[in-house]
Design an enzyme around this catalytic site. Sequence first.
Site, PDB file in Angstrom:
ATOM      1  N   GLU A  50       0.808  -1.223   0.000  1.00  0.00           N
ATOM      2  CA  GLU A  50       0.000   0.000   0.000  1.00  0.00           C
ATOM      3  C   GLU A  50       0.845   1.279   0.000  1.00  0.00           C
ATOM      4  O   GLU A  50       0.408   2.322  -0.482  1.00  0.00           O
ATOM      5  CB  GLU A  50      -0.966   0.014   1.187  1.00  0.00           C
ATOM      6  CG  GLU A  50      -2.101  -1.008   1.064  1.00  0.00           C
ATOM      7  CD  GLU A  50      -1.739  -2.374   1.624  1.00  0.00           C
ATOM      8  OE1 GLU A  50      -0.551  -2.600   1.948  1.00  0.00           O
ATOM      9  OE2 GLU A  50      -2.648  -3.222   1.760  1.00  0.00           O
ATOM     10  N   PHE A 112     -11.615  -6.639  14.288  1.00  0.00           N
ATOM     11  CA  PHE A 112     -10.583  -7.184  13.410  1.00  0.00           C
ATOM     12  C   PHE A 112     -10.206  -6.144  12.348  1.00  0.00           C
ATOM     13  O   PHE A 112     -11.065  -5.582  11.679  1.00  0.00           O
ATOM     14  CB  PHE A 112     -11.086  -8.466  12.737  1.00  0.00           C
ATOM     15  CG  PHE A 112     -10.084  -9.053  11.789  1.00  0.00           C
ATOM     16  CD1 PHE A 112      -8.853  -9.495  12.255  1.00  0.00           C
ATOM     17  CD2 PHE A 112     -10.352  -9.142  10.430  1.00  0.00           C
ATOM     18  CE1 PHE A 112      -7.904 -10.023  11.393  1.00  0.00           C
ATOM     19  CE2 PHE A 112      -9.409  -9.668   9.555  1.00  0.00           C
ATOM     20  CZ  PHE A 112      -8.185 -10.106  10.043  1.00  0.00           C
TER      21      PHE A 112
END
Lengths: 562, 165
Positions: A50, A112
């Site tokens: 990323e 999460f």
Amino acid sequence: MKKLTGAEILLRSLREEGVDTLFGYPGGAVIDIYDRLVRVDIKHVLVRHEQGAVHAADGYARTSGRVGVCLVTSGPGATNTVTGIATAYMDSIPVVVLTGQVSSGLIGNDAFQEVDIVGITRPCTKHNYLVTDIEDLSRVVKEAFYLARSGRPGPVLIDLPKDVMTMTAPYRPGKRIKLRSYQPTHRPNLRQLDKVVRLVKEAKSPLILAGGGVVLSKAAGELTRFAKKIEAPVTATLMGLGVFPAQDPLWLGMLGMHGTYRANMATSRCDLLIAVGVRFDDRVAGKADTFASQANIVHIDIDPSSIRKNVPVSIPVVGDCRLALKILNDLLEKEKLNGIREVRVPWLGQIEEWKSAKPLAYEQDRVIKPQYVIESLYKLTRGEAVVTTEVGQNQMWAAQYYHFDKPNSFITSGGLGCMGFGLPAAIGAQVARPDEMVVDIAGDGSIQMNIQEMATAVQYRLPIKIVLLNNRYLGMVRQWQELFYDRCYACTGMDHAPDFVKLAEAYGAAGLRATRPEEVEPVLKEGLSLDKPTLMDFLVEKEEMVYPMVPAGAPITEMLLV
Amino acid sequence: MGQTKEERHILSVLVENQPGVLSRVAGLFSGRGFNIESLCVAESTDPLVSRMTIVTIGDLGMVEQIKKQLNKLVNVIKVVDFTGTDFVQRELALIKVRARPENRAEVLRMVDIFRCQVVDVGAESYTVEMTGDEGKISAFLNLLKPMGIKEIARTGALALAREKK
Ligand SMILES: Cc1ncc(C[n+]2csc(CCOP(=O)(O)OP(=O)(O)O)c2C)c(N)n1
Ligand SMILES: [Mg+2]
């Protein structure tokens, strides 16, 4: 009205902004966006990390003058963008970063892959948003693009909870933007500009200093006109390279820590410094209270907080650089400047003297000199390549020896000095300018920081060229150790590197190597002619130094020369 | 930039009443090494707008930067520096002071002189509410100190410009 999902509204809004390319990486929180993305007319470039997505969007923005966009998932996807965002922030590059987020009901529960990316990026974005109501979505996208590209540009982040992407609402295009709390001063104050004209007429030894703001405001043409009109020499910061043609006799080269002798000397001796779109970073100004100490300083910038932050200023001009220069040029039309050439003779003569006394120099003997590689690259590409760089000595040699004539052609991480920028930025640049030669001038340390993007370049057949100045050192740090730390080369050796040629081949790119000076040109010629991503590994002098150098914190006239 | 004389400045900052704005402002001060002596914030006449009153200390160059940087935040609507202008300033303090039978009278006398109020009475202590400017509050605290101040809660300064005459 027909209802659309949040993901569809997002993509429609992006299209409204003219977005045709996204650099991204999928994950659970953005899977709904990806599911729609492949059905619309937006190209997606799948990076391999990323950080690479943000740098690529950044490179795309810097070379196209448009907003670069990237899309990543929540949690680790989002945190991986932080370095890229900080890079764009420091150099004021318009980038919009779209991050997935856990569903709004879960936010705050340590769900999460939840991180508070809005909190994390607050200090390194121009602005950021968490969209919790689908009704806000199209407006937020519109605002984000407006903020990213207007005023002093910068990165803007939009955090998108998963449930907002799946719920539905009618699509209402964002309205015209009116933000009462954000109104950058575009038009400069005329009275201030009149004062500038007066100073210009009185000055004996004026100097123009151009920075990244000139690139961002597309003011290179006006700046060049201005300089020629008033017969003033021009220097630039690292970010400003290319805004004034390097071939022009008025060009002095770069200013600052690794600036040319004549640029640094001229800055300390000029009686008028006209600084446009700069922020007087310490790498430019050196010891700030000795900087341009004989000069009246005119400072033109769109960001008032840049003015008087680091150096005292006689005439502040807040406004768009291009508009300010255009008005100055118009005002100067009415002035009689015919005697100006004679007035400048002693000043330009002095500069010529500095130039011939201490030119940039190196000697090419039996081992390849990195400077020679760049000079050869410059020659073979006729100065027309779009050049990105990594960080370190490679970056400074690129700045010194590739002579840029056009803006948006030198793409480098100036403010953050972010190793690993060059390769993904080159990918973004090649996407933006598919028909041009894009070269990443790299170091052996930096290139390993985002080497995985080789796969991206290969997948999308982006024929970028990597010119690797392989000195088997973290060269710039080693240089400081040599000069200021008794040659104690603590942890800067890079001997344990991969075979870069084989590595390139493993990715499906081409790899070439030059070990002797006479191989430099043939390798460059071959590499530049290949129609695929190519890494050229130049085994250069290990302990070559970047000169001139001003020690950190010293006045910029205290230069260590070759 | 070499201007060294430090001064206290009271800034009144109108901001958009949105989540995260306080943290943008606070983060700006901590990230850039600016001082915050006190900060208070609540809704203004317009429910979409909050007023922050920030007391900061710095030399002229620093205070100029603080104001410019605040203005640069996208959610900040307006920044006013009250220093050198005509303004009223008040602070509210709640002070829990030890009040044994032998000094109760003394405490009440001072409450009277300073025109404050006792808002809670306990077996061991009085809680006193006082408003005033900095000087008045510190004078009062100095006088109470010998009797034993158990706890204090202060708002920090609030300020508004005076009407122009
Ligand atoms: C991400 C990151 N980590 C560390 C640094 C500190 N640093 C600046 S230059 C440099 C050396 C770079 O080495 P290399 O890429 O081989 O370039 P060279 O100087 O040898 O040309 C380092 C480690 C940095 N700028 N960026
Ligand atoms: Mg190296």
